[in-house]
Design a protein around this motif. Structure first.
Motif, PDB file in Angstrom:
ATOM      1  N   THR A  83       0.809  -1.219   0.000  1.00 60.26           N
ATOM      2  CA  THR A  83       0.000   0.000   0.000  1.00 60.26           C
ATOM      3  C   THR A  83       0.846   1.275   0.000  1.00 60.26           C
ATOM      4  N   LYS A  84       2.084   1.165   0.532  1.00 61.03           N
ATOM      5  CA  LYS A  84       2.921   2.371   0.544  1.00 61.03           C
ATOM      6  C   LYS A  84       4.396   2.014   0.366  1.00 61.03           C
ATOM      7  N   VAL A  85       5.138   2.999  -0.113  1.00 56.59           N
ATOM      8  CA  VAL A  85       6.584   2.863  -0.245  1.00 56.59           C
ATOM      9  C   VAL A  85       7.210   3.862   0.734  1.00 56.59           C
ATOM     10  N   VAL A  86       8.094   3.362   1.601  1.00 56.63           N
ATOM     11  CA  VAL A  86       8.806   4.248   2.524  1.00 56.63           C
ATOM     12  C   VAL A  86      10.210   4.482   1.967  1.00 56.63           C
ATOM     13  N   CYS A  87      10.555   5.754   1.761  1.00 52.70           N
ATOM     14  CA  CYS A  87      11.905   6.113   1.301  1.00 52.70           C
ATOM     15  C   CYS A  87      12.555   6.926   2.405  1.00 52.70           C
ATOM     16  N   LEU A  88      13.813   6.631   2.683  1.00 55.73           N
ATOM     17  CA  LEU A  88      14.495   7.459   3.674  1.00 55.73           C
ATOM     18  C   LEU A  88      15.981   7.516   3.405  1.00 55.73           C
ATOM     19  N   VAL A  89      16.609   8.496   4.036  1.00 58.14           N
ATOM     20  CA  VAL A  89      18.057   8.642   3.983  1.00 58.14           C
ATOM     21  C   VAL A  89      18.541   8.624   5.422  1.00 58.14           C
ATOM     22  N   GLY A  90      19.596   7.870   5.672  1.00 57.05           N
ATOM     23  CA  GLY A  90      20.083   7.798   7.049  1.00 57.05           C
ATOM     24  C   GLY A  90      21.237   6.837   7.178  1.00 57.05           C
ATOM     25  N   PHE A  91      21.511   6.485   8.421  1.00 61.35           N
ATOM     26  CA  PHE A  91      22.621   5.584   8.700  1.00 61.35           C
ATOM     27  C   PHE A  91      22.159   4.382   9.513  1.00 61.35           C
ATOM     28  N   ASP A  92      21.264   4.611  10.478  1.00 59.92           N
ATOM     29  CA  ASP A  92      20.680   3.518  11.248  1.00 59.92           C
ATOM     30  C   ASP A  92      19.316   4.000  11.741  1.00 59.92           C
ATOM     31  N   PRO A  93      18.523   3.115  12.385  1.00 61.84           N
ATOM     32  CA  PRO A  93      17.159   3.521  12.752  1.00 61.84           C
ATOM     33  C   PRO A  93      17.120   4.748  13.671  1.00 61.84           C
ATOM     34  N   ASP A  94      18.202   5.036  14.393  1.00 61.74           N
ATOM     35  CA  ASP A  94      18.222   6.213  15.264  1.00 61.74           C
ATOM     36  C   ASP A  94      18.747   7.456  14.559  1.00 61.74           C
ATOM     37  N   HIS A  95      19.241   7.287  13.350  1.00 60.51           N
ATOM     38  CA  HIS A  95      19.796   8.434  12.616  1.00 60.51           C
ATOM     39  C   HIS A  95      19.205   8.490  11.215  1.00 60.51           C
ATOM     40  N   ILE A  96      17.935   8.859  11.182  1.00 60.30           N
ATOM     41  CA  ILE A  96      17.248   8.989   9.901  1.00 60.30           C
ATOM     42  C   ILE A  96      17.153  10.476   9.591  1.00 60.30           C
ATOM     43  N   VAL A  97      17.730  10.863   8.455  1.00 55.36           N
ATOM     44  CA  VAL A  97      17.826  12.275   8.105  1.00 55.36           C
ATOM     45  C   VAL A  97      16.495  12.784   7.580  1.00 55.36           C
ATOM     46  N   VAL A  98      15.900  11.991   6.698  1.00 54.21           N
ATOM     47  CA  VAL A  98      14.671  12.441   6.062  1.00 54.21           C
ATOM     48  C   VAL A  98      13.901  11.207   5.603  1.00 54.21           C
ATOM     49  N   GLN A  99      12.596  11.302   5.628  1.00 56.19           N
ATOM     50  CA  GLN A  99      11.765  10.136   5.339  1.00 56.19           C
ATOM     51  C   GLN A  99      10.541  10.581   4.551  1.00 56.19           C
ATOM     52  N   SER A 100      10.079   9.732   3.633  1.00 57.27           N
ATOM     53  CA  SER A 100       8.904  10.080   2.840  1.00 57.27           C
ATOM     54  C   SER A 100       8.057   8.839   2.590  1.00 57.27           C
ATOM     55  N   ARG A 101       6.752   9.006   2.581  1.00 57.05           N
ATOM     56  CA  ARG A 101       5.853   7.902   2.267  1.00 57.05           C
ATOM     57  C   ARG A 101       5.152   8.173   0.958  1.00 57.05           C
ATOM     58  N   ILE A 102       5.203   7.216   0.070  1.00 58.88           N
ATOM     59  CA  ILE A 102       4.582   7.360  -1.249  1.00 58.88           C
ATOM     60  C   ILE A 102       3.543   6.258  -1.374  1.00 58.88           C
ATOM     61  N   PRO A 103       2.310   6.565  -1.745  1.00 56.24           N
ATOM     62  CA  PRO A 103       1.326   5.493  -1.945  1.00 56.24           C
ATOM     63  C   PRO A 103       1.777   4.577  -3.092  1.00 56.24           C
ATOM     64  N   THR A 104       1.581   3.261  -2.933  1.00 52.78           N
ATOM     65  CA  THR A 104       1.962   2.332  -3.991  1.00 52.78           C
ATOM     66  C   THR A 104       0.911   2.387  -5.087  1.00 52.78           C
ATOM     67  N   GLY A 105       1.186   3.170  -6.123  1.00 47.70           N
ATOM     68  CA  GLY A 105       0.247   3.294  -7.237  1.00 47.70           C
ATOM     69  C   GLY A 105       0.681   2.415  -8.392  1.00 47.70           C
ATOM     70  N   LYS A 106       0.632   2.943  -9.606  1.00 55.58           N
ATOM     71  CA  LYS A 106       1.148   2.196 -10.754  1.00 55.58           C
ATOM     72  C   LYS A 106       2.672   2.224 -10.686  1.00 55.58           C
ATOM     73  N   PRO A 107       3.314   1.156 -11.179  1.00 59.09           N
ATOM     74  CA  PRO A 107       4.768   1.062 -11.030  1.00 59.09           C
ATOM     75  C   PRO A 107       5.523   2.278 -11.571  1.00 59.09           C
ATOM     76  N   ALA A 108       5.222   2.720 -12.787  1.00 55.38           N
ATOM     77  CA  ALA A 108       6.006   3.800 -13.394  1.00 55.38           C
ATOM     78  C   ALA A 108       5.910   5.075 -12.561  1.00 55.38           C
ATOM     79  N   GLU A 109       4.684   5.396 -12.138  1.00 55.69           N
ATOM     80  CA  GLU A 109       4.493   6.623 -11.343  1.00 55.69           C
ATOM     81  C   GLU A 109       5.165   6.512  -9.984  1.00 55.69           C
ATOM     82  N   THR A 110       5.015   5.334  -9.361  1.00 54.83           N
ATOM     83  CA  THR A 110       5.589   5.154  -8.026  1.00 54.83           C
ATOM     84  C   THR A 110       7.110   5.242  -8.098  1.00 54.83           C
ATOM     85  N   LEU A 111       7.683   4.575  -9.097  1.00 55.20           N
ATOM     86  CA  LEU A 111       9.137   4.634  -9.269  1.00 55.20           C
ATOM     87  C   LEU A 111       9.595   6.073  -9.513  1.00 55.20           C
ATOM     88  N   ALA A 112       8.851   6.804 -10.313  1.00 52.97           N
ATOM     89  CA  ALA A 112       9.228   8.197 -10.614  1.00 52.97           C
ATOM     90  C   ALA A 112       9.253   9.025  -9.326  1.00 52.97           C
TER      91      ALA A 112
END
Lengths: 301, 301
Positions: A11-40
């Motif tokens: 249902t969703k794609v979680v994208c994040l940048v970080g080093f470990d679970p306690d050091h997450i710089v930024v996080q985003s949730r994207i709904p799992t739609g059609k593959p091309a759009e979701t990948l974009a």
């Protein structure tokens, strides 16, 4: 190191940048739609992070499956034959590698979660263990002697056979096997059996549901303990929220093993344990996959 | 290199000196008597070989179990709780190491056989596979990503649960679980079910016995395929001599998997195969264990 992590869920794609679970710089949730759009959208997130925060060392992708994980296979990095409409035969690794130009790690969501629990969670310090998720479906990732089991594809422990409990006439809802572990004990199976989801059960019905769930899970765990000989089994997923489930699963497992091979460790409270990372297990696993991708000769996790 | 190999079985111990199954210098069979006497005969064999033929580089021991295989455990190298009278709590590695003064490798007979089949037999070139023996009992060794599964103890795949076949009222003869895989499909179970050993069955009875055996083995194999995702399963042991068993097992397994996860490899004739080394699988495995003991940092096999 600065890693990108992608957990691809139904249902969703979680994208994040970080080093470990306690050091997450930024996080985003994207709904799992059609593959091309979701990948974009995924690529746009990381491209923006690179532009604003600097380059990434590697990206890890932990995805729902089934996946092609054989590196020598022409479709390595693809979701292969997903029941999710539109998501069969989708290249996940190729677009990320081409767009970001960094090494990309790739594995199942449950293998990722196993790696995450192994590095930061409930399986720290062990080299042979299983992470089982019991949610809408049932899946598992396994680490043996420090390495994720791949083999031919990846484990599919939701489809182990389990003996039917006495008096239970629910047919099971697995489209392939009907009454396999997933067909009898997943969140979807609980909802189908009782006519409403586990969270809405109460009173005697809740008690009966928990007892039955513990019996089926223990029957499945027996068929995990004997082939893999894990030092611990970590269980996550929404169904683990059922009240009193863990003590009952442990008691049922002791009964199912019936004293064989007679190891005291199998009866200890730390043999079957809840996952420690919760919803972060998947993204944490993707961070480990990024780490592995950036150090291809790394041993263990 | 000049290696010693010891296969410790329930009725005999095979000792040999050699390099691979095609280069065996000398071989001896010792009846499995009381532990102290049997060990003394084993040591005498190797001491004489050293005196006459020169020193050994290492010795491998592949033994019936259960065994203590955790190197950090005070009883590492012991047979732990054997049903064989007198053979519980017997140190196997210590006496051999002290008497011969060489590195000693130690593992279960089935893990050894898996290693032997992986290096010289039916699993050559693979990194994730299972060796299953179906004889008086049922046991299995598994290699995952080039390493034998150890974890907590070792796999005990004979005790997987299998669904009872329709119309079958045999109670099963496993003392722990009654109707587990071993309880329904071992050589001992066949003899108990039909009143005589498999080799003495003929006509319709033989045909029925083979059909039932194939169904139970396939049910067990399903519960090996899903947790371990092996590239191949190699089956040895006396019961594999039943006429027409392999094609029937393959057909039953396809039915048990029911199209999930839909890999064509699972239906190929080279997925379920007979062992290639026959009675040499155990000693060959002990040679690999000797090799591993002499190169403790070796990867794979």
């Amino acid at each position: 190191m600065r890693w990108g992590a992608i957990e691809v869920g139904g249902t969703k794609v979680v994208c994040l940048v970080g080093f470990d679970p306690d050091h997450i710089v930024v996080q985003s949730r994207i709904p799992t739609g059609k593959p091309a759009e979701t990948l974009a959208q995924m690529l746009a997130f990381f491209q923006q992070e690179v532009a604003s925060g600097g380059p990434l060392d590697a990206i890890g992708i932990a995805s729902f499956g089934p996946l092609e994980l054989r590196r020598s296979h022409p479709r390595y990095g693809f979701i292969t034959s997903s029941p999710k409409p539109g998501w069969s035969d989708v290249d996940m690794v190729g677009p990320v590698r081409r767009a970001l130009g960094v090494p990309v790690g790739f594995d199942t969501d449950v293998n990722g979660a196993a790696l995450g629990e192994g590095r930061w969670g409930a399986a720290r310090g062990l080299d042979t263990f299983v992470y089982l998720t019991v949610g809408t479906g049932i899946g598992a990732g396994a680490v043996v002697e420090g390495r994720v089991i791949h083999g031919l594809g990846h484990p599919e422990m939701g489809h182990l056979s389990v003996p039917r409990q006495p008096g239970d006439d629910f047919a099971g809802d697995c489209p392939f096997h009907a009454d396999c572990l997933e067909g009898m004990a997943s969140g979807a199976a609980i909802a189908a059996r009782w006519g409403r989801p586990a969270e809405q059960l109460d009173g005697n019905e809740l008690q009966a549901a928990v007892a039955l769930e513990a019996a089926y899970l223990a029957a499945g765990l027996r068929n995990i303990v004997y082939p893999i000989a894990p030092q611990r089994i970590v269980i996550g997923g929404s169904v683990t929220g059922l009240p009193g489930l863990f003590p009952l699963v442990r008691a049922n497992l002791a009964e199912a093993l019936a004293g064989y091979p007679g190891l005291p460790e199998h009866s200890a409270d730390d043999f079957i344990v809840p996952a420690a990372l919760g919803p972060l297990a998947g993204p944490a696993g993707a961070l480990v996959l990024a780490d592995h991708a950036s150090q291809p000769n790394l041993e263990g996790f």
